[in-house]
Design a protein around this motif. Structure first.
Motif, short mmCIF file in Angstrom:
data_model
loop_
_atom_site.label_atom_id
_atom_site.label_comp_id
_atom_site.label_asym_id
_atom_site.label_seq_id
_atom_site.Cartn_x
_atom_site.Cartn_y
_atom_site.Cartn_z
N GLY A 86 0.80 -1.22 0.00
CA GLY A 86 0.00 0.00 0.00
C GLY A 86 0.83 1.27 0.00
N GLY A 87 2.17 1.13 0.06
CA GLY A 87 3.04 2.28 0.14
C GLY A 87 2.85 3.25 -1.01
N GLY A 88 2.56 4.50 -0.71
CA GLY A 88 2.35 5.52 -1.72
C GLY A 88 1.00 5.43 -2.42
N ARG A 89 0.10 4.54 -1.92
CA ARG A 89 -1.15 4.31 -2.65
C ARG A 89 -2.39 4.45 -1.78
NH1 ARG A 89 -0.03 -1.18 -5.98
NH2 ARG A 89 -1.70 -0.37 -7.28
N THR A 90 -2.27 4.23 -0.48
CA THR A 90 -3.44 4.29 0.39
C THR A 90 -3.38 5.53 1.27
OG1 THR A 90 -2.46 3.03 2.21
CG2 THR A 90 -3.52 1.77 0.44
N LEU A 91 -4.53 5.84 1.85
CA LEU A 91 -4.61 7.00 2.73
C LEU A 91 -3.55 6.99 3.82
CD1 LEU A 91 -8.44 7.44 3.26
CD2 LEU A 91 -6.84 9.30 2.80
N ASN A 235 -8.07 -0.59 3.53
CA ASN A 235 -7.58 0.36 4.53
C ASN A 235 -8.74 0.94 5.34
OD1 ASN A 235 -6.49 3.55 4.90
ND2 ASN A 235 -5.02 1.95 5.36
N LEU A 236 -9.83 1.29 4.66
CA LEU A 236 -11.01 1.84 5.35
C LEU A 236 -11.65 0.80 6.25
CD1 LEU A 236 -12.66 3.90 2.47
CD2 LEU A 236 -11.74 4.83 4.61
N LEU A 237 -11.72 -0.45 5.77
CA LEU A 237 -12.32 -1.51 6.57
C LEU A 237 -11.51 -1.74 7.85
CD1 LEU A 237 -14.56 -3.79 6.58
CD2 LEU A 237 -12.74 -5.30 5.78
N CYS A 349 -6.39 10.52 12.69
CA CYS A 349 -7.31 9.44 12.28
C CYS A 349 -8.55 9.98 11.58
CB CYS A 349 -7.71 8.62 13.49
SG CYS A 349 -8.87 7.30 13.11
N LEU A 350 -8.75 9.55 10.34
CA LEU A 350 -9.91 9.98 9.56
C LEU A 350 -11.21 9.64 10.27
CD1 LEU A 350 -10.94 11.01 6.74
CD2 LEU A 350 -10.92 8.62 6.02
N GLY A 351 -11.26 8.47 10.89
CA GLY A 351 -12.48 8.02 11.55
C GLY A 351 -12.55 8.33 13.03
#
Length: 399
Positions: A86-91, A235-237, A349-351
């Motif tokens: 996920g490096g460089g690709r996810t939140l 990532n969101l889950l 933290c977004l959530g």
């Protein structure tokens, strides 16, 4: 106050999972804060890294995203595993400007206004979960209560069909709880496969949900790409379930161990908001967060070179005696409480708001209905350097 001993109370091995299941990491962190707050941890099966244990150092590093990068991963991992996919690709694993653009796609879903709009449905989810636990009587609070509430809520927000919620519950339980590493790996792959199929459906027929937002998103004029959508869905889950699950169950364990604090909440419901903040501080569910230095920096006379791994030990920062009065006391009325359990700075933290509401609704449901929660066996702590809290918490629920 007694001075700290000249030698650490334990051999310093912060990456031994048994330290967290069978030992006393807080004694070790206390010594490090006093004697070696920027500690070089030599390589083991994991690469060597710097360990920050003081509140102000962690907070400052969190804020300095230009020096401490998230793009190479945010958790320690064996070198033979290679770079985090996920490096460089996810939140969680991007730096700005891409991080800011990715976050901008979904930020609106996690604002105070959006979470409040969902609150009635979240309350219904919480009530259903508690009703099922009451019907059974004896349950594992981790798996049967704390895991289900945030999972069902994030599934609804993401647009996962209700008929698939139990499937994802089973897969996430296996991915994070199975004793067999192979079983955990296969469960993670199944989750990715599930989102691969669902994002394709949403791309063709978008709806008002998070997966549709990602599946139809464009950044700098280009589509996000199916693999990036899948990784961000995962990532969101994980972000929407794992830490809240452990905070909710760890908070319940703290309240069982400090029954006078539960009585305070029952007698004064106005304390629930400060109680949730104290539970977040006390549980500090992310044991460590990692960054990679992209340029040399000096902290307390220790020179960190570009490319060095730097870890933030959040449970230690949130027990820093220079910031928190009596930090080892669990106090649901604690104010102020500027903990770092949900991060700080650009990667806050977004959530965070969602987690707070979920915790408040869960404990509020138990308190409003005068539901008695009693131990029904010994809790089993997690043996993990990534998250900390109970792996199992057997309880009995009665009205």
């Amino acid at each position: 106050m007694l001075s700290e001993p000249a030698e650490p109370p334990l051999p310093i091995n912060l990456v031994d999972p048994k330290l967290y299941s069978d030992g006393d990491p807080f004694a070790l962190w206390r010594w490090l804060r006093a004697n070696d707050p920027v500690h070089w941890h030599p390589p083991t099966e994991l690469p060597g890294f710097w360990a920050l244990t003081r509140y102000e150092d962690v907070r400052t590093a969190y804020r300095d995203a230009e020096t401490f990068s998230s793009a190479r991963g945010i958790l320690l991992r064996p070198a033979e595993h290679g770079e985090d996919p996920g490096g460089g690709r996810t939140l969680a694993l991007t730096d700005s400007p891409r991080h800011r653009m990715l976050r901008g796609l979904v930020d609106e879903w996690f604002t105070v206004r959006s979470v409040r709009a969902l609150e009635a449905e979240m309350r219904d989810v919480t009530r259903d979960v508690v009703d099922q636990a009451l019907e059974r009587g004896s349950v594992d609070f981790v798996a049967d209560v704390a895991a289900r509430v945030p999972l069902y809520v994030i599934c609804k927000m993401m647009g996962v069909p209700r008929g698939d919620w139990e499937r994802l519950y089973t897969l996430t339980s296996q991915a994070f709880g199975a004793a067999d590493p192979l079983a955990r790996r296969f469960a993670h792959l199944d989750i990715l496969g599930y989102f691969e199929d669902l994002q394709a459906v949403k791309a063709e027929d978008p709806a008002d949900d998070l997966i549709s937002v990602l599946a139809t998103a464009r950044i700098d004029g280009a589509p996000l790409g199916a693999e990036d959508v899948i990784l961000n869905c995962n990532n969101l889950l994980v972000g929407g379930t794992e830490n809240t699950r452990i905070a909710a169950s760890g908070g319940m364990l703290a309240l069982l161990e400090h029954p006078e604090q539960w009585r305070r909440l029952a007698e004064d419901p106005a304390l629930l908001n400060t109680g949730v903040e104290e539970i977040l501080r006390w549980t500090s569910t992310a044991t460590h967060i990692m960054r990679t230095a992209v340029r040399p920096v000096e902290i307390h006379g220790r020179r960190i070179e570009a490319g060095d791994l730097v870890t933030f030990w959040l449970p230690s920062a949130n027990r820093d005696e220079t910031v928190f009065d009596e930090p080892d006391r669990f106090d649901v009325g604690r104010q102020p409480n500027r903990h770092l359990a949900l991060g700080f700075g650009e990667h806050f933290c977004l959530g965070g708001m969602l987690a707070r509401v979920e915790l408040r609704l869960l404990y509020g449901e138990l308190l409003e209905r005068s539901i008695r929660v009693e131990p029904d066996g010994e809790p089993t702590p997690l043996a993990s350097i990534v998250v900390n809290g109970p792996e199992r918490l057997p309880v009995r629920l009665t009205v």
